[in-house]
Design a protein around this motif. Sequence first.
Motif, PDB file in Angstrom:
ATOM      1  N   ILE A 108       0.859  -1.170   0.000  1.00 15.44           N
ATOM      2  CA  ILE A 108       0.000   0.000   0.000  1.00 15.44           C
ATOM      3  C   ILE A 108       0.901   1.227   0.000  1.00 15.44           C
ATOM      4  N   LYS A 109       0.523   2.201  -0.790  1.00 20.24           N
ATOM      5  CA  LYS A 109       1.228   3.485  -0.814  1.00 20.24           C
ATOM      6  C   LYS A 109       0.247   4.533  -0.315  1.00 20.24           C
ATOM      7  N   VAL A 110       0.640   5.251   0.728  1.00 16.50           N
ATOM      8  CA  VAL A 110      -0.213   6.266   1.333  1.00 16.50           C
ATOM      9  C   VAL A 110       0.403   7.635   1.108  1.00 16.50           C
ATOM     10  N   SER A 111      -0.423   8.578   0.687  1.00 21.86           N
ATOM     11  CA  SER A 111      -0.009   9.979   0.591  1.00 21.86           C
ATOM     12  C   SER A 111      -0.792  10.771   1.622  1.00 21.86           C
ATOM     13  N   PHE A 112      -0.082  11.410   2.543  1.00 25.25           N
ATOM     14  CA  PHE A 112      -0.686  12.220   3.594  1.00 25.25           C
ATOM     15  C   PHE A 112      -0.790  13.657   3.085  1.00 25.25           C
ATOM     16  N   LEU A 113      -1.993  14.178   2.945  1.00 25.69           N
ATOM     17  CA  LEU A 113      -2.188  15.494   2.345  1.00 25.69           C
ATOM     18  C   LEU A 113      -2.511  16.581   3.359  1.00 25.69           C
ATOM     19  N   ARG A 114      -3.233  16.242   4.409  1.00 22.76           N
ATOM     20  CA  ARG A 114      -3.611  17.187   5.460  1.00 22.76           C
ATOM     21  C   ARG A 114      -3.600  16.450   6.790  1.00 22.76           C
ATOM     22  N   PRO A 115      -3.337  17.172   7.870  1.00 18.20           N
ATOM     23  CA  PRO A 115      -3.349  16.509   9.181  1.00 18.20           C
ATOM     24  C   PRO A 115      -4.776  16.193   9.637  1.00 18.20           C
ATOM     25  N   ILE A 116      -4.874  15.206  10.504  1.00 17.88           N
ATOM     26  CA  ILE A 116      -6.125  14.891  11.189  1.00 17.88           C
ATOM     27  C   ILE A 116      -5.845  15.057  12.676  1.00 17.88           C
ATOM     28  N   THR A 117      -6.785  15.664  13.383  1.00 15.50           N
ATOM     29  CA  THR A 117      -6.722  15.741  14.842  1.00 15.50           C
ATOM     30  C   THR A 117      -8.059  15.235  15.373  1.00 15.50           C
TER      31      THR A 117
END
Length: 167
Positions: A108-117
């Motif tokens: 799996i390749k994941v791209s993190f675009l925005r933070p989650i809180t």
Amino acid sequence: MPTNRSRTIHYQSPEADKKTLFERTGLEQLRALVDGTVSPPPISSHIGLEFISVSEGDVVMTAQPDESHYNPIGSIHGGFFATVLDSACGCAVHSTLPAGVGYTSLEIKVSFLRPITAETGTVTAHGWVTRRGKSASFAEADIRDSEGRVLATASSTCLIIQKGPAQ
């Protein structure tokens, strides 16, 4: 000094369902999760994962991030993103399988675009199959916030296993 908190996770053992799981198609298995006739997998209770819709090659689910998923810099750990995206991709592939056939994630390749809180609230993951093959299937997924902003994306390859695990 920070306030100590705790979280208790409740789940049902999947052992009873495993015996009959592969008698159904993947789509039938997932629909049984949606309608509550089969207990959700234990991972669901860790991340608040719930199915919203399931059709062949396409799933939508939600997850509930909270402070227990935080990393050292005060945002949701990348493992939360990856788990939700892997679930969405894998279940999209699962929904295409005939009875007696299983799968496992190969990569799996994941791209993190925005933070989650924790303040992000419930997030929605959409997974869809891009190509179904005999020995491998390919899927993509994204996670969005309540306003529809894309927070992360993934692409995945799943190995198709012609005989389900534990059979």
